[in-house]
Design a protein around this motif. Structure first.
Motif, PDB file in Angstrom:
ATOM      1  N   VAL A 126       0.865  -1.178   0.000  1.00  0.00           N
ATOM      2  CA  VAL A 126       0.000   0.000   0.000  1.00  0.00           C
ATOM      3  C   VAL A 126       0.904   1.230   0.000  1.00  0.00           C
ATOM      4  O   VAL A 126       1.600   1.498   0.980  1.00  0.00           O
ATOM      5  CB  VAL A 126      -0.940   0.003   1.221  1.00  0.00           C
ATOM      6  N   ASP A 128       0.154   4.667  -0.565  1.00  0.00           N
ATOM      7  CA  ASP A 128      -0.372   5.778   0.227  1.00  0.00           C
ATOM      8  C   ASP A 128      -1.834   5.490   0.512  1.00  0.00           C
ATOM      9  O   ASP A 128      -2.271   4.346   0.432  1.00  0.00           O
ATOM     10  CB  ASP A 128      -0.170   7.119  -0.492  1.00  0.00           C
ATOM     11  N   THR A 129      -2.589   6.511   0.824  1.00  0.00           N
ATOM     12  CA  THR A 129      -3.994   6.307   1.198  1.00  0.00           C
ATOM     13  C   THR A 129      -4.896   6.000   0.007  1.00  0.00           C
ATOM     14  O   THR A 129      -6.070   5.696   0.191  1.00  0.00           O
ATOM     15  CB  THR A 129      -4.528   7.563   1.913  1.00  0.00           C
ATOM     16  N   HIS A 130      -4.343   6.075  -1.220  1.00  0.00           N
ATOM     17  CA  HIS A 130      -5.190   5.859  -2.402  1.00  0.00           C
ATOM     18  C   HIS A 130      -4.541   4.989  -3.467  1.00  0.00           C
ATOM     19  O   HIS A 130      -5.097   4.843  -4.550  1.00  0.00           O
ATOM     20  CB  HIS A 130      -5.593   7.204  -3.030  1.00  0.00           C
ATOM     21  N   SER A 141      -5.518   2.580  -8.058  1.00  0.00           N
ATOM     22  CA  SER A 141      -6.148   3.466  -7.089  1.00  0.00           C
ATOM     23  C   SER A 141      -7.281   2.745  -6.382  1.00  0.00           C
ATOM     24  O   SER A 141      -7.887   1.828  -6.923  1.00  0.00           O
ATOM     25  CB  SER A 141      -6.675   4.723  -7.769  1.00  0.00           C
ATOM     26  N   LYS A 143     -10.423   3.153  -2.879  1.00  0.00           N
ATOM     27  CA  LYS A 143     -11.122   3.906  -1.851  1.00  0.00           C
ATOM     28  C   LYS A 143     -11.522   2.955  -0.734  1.00  0.00           C
ATOM     29  O   LYS A 143     -11.901   1.812  -0.991  1.00  0.00           O
ATOM     30  CB  LYS A 143     -12.380   4.581  -2.411  1.00  0.00           C
ATOM     31  N   THR A 144     -11.436   3.433   0.488  1.00  0.00           N
ATOM     32  CA  THR A 144     -11.871   2.640   1.630  1.00  0.00           C
ATOM     33  C   THR A 144     -12.187   3.566   2.790  1.00  0.00           C
ATOM     34  O   THR A 144     -11.669   4.684   2.863  1.00  0.00           O
ATOM     35  CB  THR A 144     -10.796   1.615   2.054  1.00  0.00           C
ATOM     36  N   LEU A 147      -8.715   2.400   8.062  1.00  0.00           N
ATOM     37  CA  LEU A 147      -7.274   2.599   8.058  1.00  0.00           C
ATOM     38  C   LEU A 147      -6.583   1.257   7.871  1.00  0.00           C
ATOM     39  O   LEU A 147      -6.943   0.267   8.511  1.00  0.00           O
ATOM     40  CB  LEU A 147      -6.818   3.242   9.366  1.00  0.00           C
ATOM     41  N   LYS A 149      -3.612  -0.758   8.678  1.00  0.00           N
ATOM     42  CA  LYS A 149      -2.470  -0.878   9.588  1.00  0.00           C
ATOM     43  C   LYS A 149      -2.177  -2.350   9.833  1.00  0.00           C
ATOM     44  O   LYS A 149      -3.103  -3.134  10.063  1.00  0.00           O
ATOM     45  CB  LYS A 149      -2.763  -0.189  10.923  1.00  0.00           C
TER      46      LYS A 149
END
Length: 384
Positions: A126, A128-130, A141, A143-144, A147, A149
């Motif tokens: 992963v 980054d966040t996208h 890309s 979406k969720t 988080l 971790k």
């Protein structure tokens, strides 16, 4: 103290055209390996039924030979084929040892498809966040709402019946237990109210299926009509001895109506799941011990007057959510036999006999205490 758990995180991914083609090829190759290995297992048993059950490693040893015979299998992630072998052997063993259904050959016509990839040498990352990097697919890309971790163990790539793509991550992550509240609650499950607690709180039923019933029925009528028209045309082609008769998948208007019905069903399921997640999270946060009744939904569905309402409730799904959330956050879920919980007085223990479903309130003839039928059942479940 935080405890390690395996947690599933669902991502909505957006593959480009080349990635969609690669995913489709992976679906086909995994289906092909499943069918080839299943045929081999059937032949092996027919030749010698006394042989011991093989392991998934036995099938993995056959993969290199299968790839030499069918070179197109080299284009997909090798760990996904190993997972397919493992799943097949598990299903095969369950048939002999637990007397479950025999594994079936997979058809390419089934719209909902998936395959799994193991984490090997950091082939899943992963960024980054996208953005997520997946083997054979590259960067994609997503979406969720959760988080990400922890350590990723494996990823399931899935395409839904509405042609949406998802990546479900199995993550080994640490979860902090919630603070203890020293409260116990009993839960009674119902139709008019979804959940009734022993404290008198009622979580109302939300008929998401009725909210979208008109729009869904609009497309269901068109789906039935277009299916009939397509089948009539297919029969006419066969009668006229057309060399390549069409199939249902060749009729675009039929496929459009089928997709629209699937979209409304998906939206209803998503709304129900979101509502159940909210209820289960609240209960786990407020109580240390949760007791709920063990309802046999299959038996209750025989009541044709309430079957659709009962199926809409999602009682079993709620129980599943409470089970894993309780284990995550250091709480306890206890399953109680619902026998006579609604007819025994929670105040004095007097058995007043069976009450009809239309009787929502009753007075105990022994102690003269008036009861709400559902709250009384929840109190009995709490004290069980």
């Amino acid at each position: 103290m935080a405890v390690l758990f395996l947690k599933g995180i669902k991502l909505r991914v957006y593959p480009n055209r080349e990635q969609r083609a690669q995913i489709q090829a992976s679906f086909g190759c995994n289906r092909f390996v499943w069918n080839q290995m299943l045929n081999m297992l059937i032949t092996r048993y027919e030749n010698n039924p006394e042989l011991s059950l093989p392991s998934s490693y036995t099938l993995d040893y056959l993969l290199p030979q299968l790839k030499r015979e069918y070179p197109f299998l080299k284009s997909v992630e090798s760990t996904s084929l190993q997972v397919t072998n493992h799943d097949l052997i598990e299903a095969y063993r369950c048939f002999f040892k637990q007397h479950r259904g025999f594994p079936k050959f997979k058809s390419r016509k089934y719209p909902k498809k998936s395959y799994q990839v193991k984490m090997v040498n950091h082939n899943i990352e992963v960024v980054d966040t996208h953005q997520i990097i997946l083997p054979k697919l590259g960067s994609m890309s997503f979406k969720t709402g959760a988080l990400i971790k922890g350590t990723i163990k494996r990823v399931t790539i899935r395409r839904s019946v509405t042609n949406k793509y998802y990546a479900i991550l199995l993550v080994d992550t640490s979860i902090e237990p919630l603070e203890k509240t020293k409260h116990i609650v009993g839960l009674d499950l119902g139709v008019s109210d979804l959940v009734i607690t022993s404290t008198g709180v009622k979580y109302p039923t939300k008929r998401f299926d009725k909210q979208l019933a008109d729009k869904k029925h609009y497309w269901e009528k068109r789906l039935a009509r277009r299916r009939l028209q397509a089948q009539t045309q297919i029969a006419r082609d066969h009668h006229n001895h057309v060399l390549e008769p069409r199939e249902l998948t060749d009729f675009k208007n039929y496929q459009k109506a089928k997709l629209m019905v699937a979209k409304y069903n998906e939206k209803i399921a998503n709304q129900r799941n979101n509502y159940l997640h909210q209820i289960s999270k609240q209960l786990v946060e407020q109580y240390d011990v949760i007791k709920m009744e063990d309802l046999k939904t299959k038996n209750l569905l025989r009541n044709h007057h309430l079957a659709r309402a009962i199926a809409n409730q999602g009682w079993r799904l709620l129980r599943t959510m409470l089970a894993y959330k309780a284990s995550w956050y250091g709480k306890q879920l206890v399953i109680v036999n619902p026998y006579k919980t609604s007819q025994v007085c929670a105040n004095c223990g007097y058995d007043d006999g069976k009450h009809a479903l239309n009787i929502r309130r009753w007075t105990c003839p022994n102690c003269d205490v008036e009861h709400d039928r559902d709250v009384n059942a929840a109190l009995n479940i709490c004290r069980a």
